[in-house]
Design a protein around this motif. Structure first.
Motif, mmCIF file in Angstrom:
data_model
loop_
_atom_site.group_PDB
_atom_site.id
_atom_site.type_symbol
_atom_site.label_atom_id
_atom_site.label_comp_id
_atom_site.label_asym_id
_atom_site.label_seq_id
_atom_site.Cartn_x
_atom_site.Cartn_y
_atom_site.Cartn_z
ATOM 1 N N THR B 74 0.858 -1.183 0.000
ATOM 2 C CA THR B 74 0.000 0.000 0.000
ATOM 3 C C THR B 74 0.893 1.232 0.000
ATOM 4 O O THR B 74 2.102 1.127 0.174
ATOM 5 N N THR B 75 0.290 2.377 -0.201
ATOM 6 C CA THR B 75 1.073 3.617 -0.174
ATOM 7 C C THR B 75 0.878 4.352 1.158
ATOM 8 O O THR B 75 1.355 5.453 1.335
ATOM 9 N N ASN B 76 0.167 3.686 2.048
ATOM 10 C CA ASN B 76 -0.170 4.355 3.303
ATOM 11 C C ASN B 76 0.952 4.212 4.327
ATOM 12 O O ASN B 76 0.832 3.495 5.316
ATOM 13 N N HIS B 77 2.013 4.927 4.068
ATOM 14 C CA HIS B 77 3.189 4.790 4.907
ATOM 15 C C HIS B 77 2.959 5.332 6.314
ATOM 16 O O HIS B 77 3.500 4.820 7.281
ATOM 17 N N GLU B 78 2.156 6.375 6.393
ATOM 18 C CA GLU B 78 1.931 7.003 7.696
ATOM 19 C C GLU B 78 1.361 6.021 8.711
ATOM 20 O O GLU B 78 1.840 5.931 9.843
ATOM 21 N N VAL B 79 0.359 5.296 8.282
ATOM 22 C CA VAL B 79 -0.291 4.338 9.180
ATOM 23 C C VAL B 79 0.691 3.239 9.564
ATOM 24 O O VAL B 79 0.745 2.804 10.717
ATOM 25 N N PHE B 80 1.469 2.829 8.603
ATOM 26 C CA PHE B 80 2.445 1.773 8.872
ATOM 27 C C PHE B 80 3.479 2.257 9.884
ATOM 28 O O PHE B 80 3.833 1.532 10.822
ATOM 29 N N CYS B 81 3.955 3.475 9.715
ATOM 30 C CA CYS B 81 4.943 4.024 10.642
ATOM 31 C C CYS B 81 4.360 4.132 12.048
ATOM 32 O O CYS B 81 5.040 3.858 13.037
ATOM 33 N N GLU B 82 3.110 4.510 12.101
ATOM 34 C CA GLU B 82 2.388 4.547 13.371
ATOM 35 C C GLU B 82 2.408 3.166 14.024
ATOM 36 O O GLU B 82 2.745 3.014 15.195
ATOM 37 N N PHE B 83 2.048 2.191 13.208
ATOM 38 C CA PHE B 83 2.039 0.802 13.676
ATOM 39 C C PHE B 83 3.403 0.403 14.230
ATOM 40 O O PHE B 83 3.511 -0.183 15.311
ATOM 41 N N LEU B 84 4.447 0.750 13.511
ATOM 42 C CA LEU B 84 5.801 0.393 13.940
ATOM 43 C C LEU B 84 6.149 1.068 15.266
ATOM 44 O O LEU B 84 6.701 0.443 16.178
ATOM 45 N N SER B 85 5.810 2.333 15.355
ATOM 46 C CA SER B 85 6.139 3.097 16.557
ATOM 47 C C SER B 85 5.480 2.506 17.789
ATOM 48 O O SER B 85 6.066 2.474 18.869
ATOM 49 N N ASN B 86 4.269 2.040 17.620
ATOM 50 C CA ASN B 86 3.509 1.564 18.777
ATOM 51 C C ASN B 86 3.761 0.101 19.108
ATOM 52 O O ASN B 86 3.354 -0.368 20.163
#
Lengths: 137, 137
Positions: B74-86
């Motif tokens: 997907t191109t939704n990097h923001e959500v993925f980065c959020e996921f990683l952070s949490n």
DNA sequence: GTTTTTTGCTTTCTCCAGGAAAGGATTTAA
DNA sequence: TTAAATCCTTTCCTGGAGAAAGCAAAAAAC
């Protein structure tokens, strides 16, 4: 071996190991001395291996981070591990399963330094390089 | 900005940030107060970002280390980065150039937990896993 | 070339965090 | 039921860290 309070203490120490024992105690509802005892216990157990400082690598001329997968072409792993241990640019090194033999995390000053590092690696094996273009965590 | 003495101090702090200023001073030929001043300066400069504890991950049910390369679908990097952070299992996460989009260092309890983690990653992209079978550094 | 300012150190002093010791409560073993 | 062990709190004391003052050398200003 470790109860919930210990884990809470570790979490606090991870965020700031210079936090005062009394302040930790307030969070976990213990006196500073009790906290001190628990920390000593965890040090002796080996759960706590040491205390260190978090540095801004960018300010220390370590602006370039790369993950490097090594595909060994010699069987002389011992010498290679020695090389890794002594090399200041190598931040982490793990023997891995899957593709490749080792995964390295390397931090250097410049592309040039990375080239030099890769040159010195070539003796031992081939590599795949992934350069970090942004740290999320 | 940083002279050689500062670098020596940082090296000592890296090996043990609870080392006493006076003892550091003996190594670098300064009084404890001078060392204290230099450390404060480096804290303000942001070179020193914090103080933390080194834990034995094996004793904390984090016996399995893996490097995971993510190939986003997907191109939704923001959500993925959020996921990683949490996500508590993710120890490091970098956006990378070269093959793949992200390189993660993950530490978990068991193969099963790794499976679970990978399942949750699948939403965002595909992956390549390299499991650590030995830590050199 | 002299004065002023800045920088970085040392010395001195004070306060409080951390460690040691003693005592108490609760749990576990005998 | 007693003995031992564990883990806590309280109390006391030492010594490390921080603040303030003073000094020396280097840098900047005149």
């Amino acid at each position: 071996m470790l109860d919930n309070t210990d884990l809470k203490i570790l979490k606090l120490l991870k965020s700031n190991c210079k936090m005062q024992f009394r302040d930790i105690g307030e969070v976990v509802h213990l006196t500073g001395q009790a906290v001190s005892n628990r920390i000593s216990r965890m040090e002796n157990l080996g759960v706590i291996k040491g205390y260190t400082v978090l540095l801004d690598e960018k300010m220390l001329n370590k602006s370039l981070t790369a993950y490097i997968t090594i595909f060994m072409k010699t069987t002389n792993h011992e010498v290679f591990c020695e090389f890794l241990s002594n090399n200041e640019s190598v931040m982490e090194a793990n023997r891995i399963s899957g593709e490749g033999c080792y995964m390295l995390k390397v931090q250097v000053n410049s592309q040039e330094d990375l080239n030099d590092f890769l040159d010195s690696v070539l003796k031992y094996g081939n590599y795949r390089v992934n350069i970090s273009i942004g740290k999320i965590k």
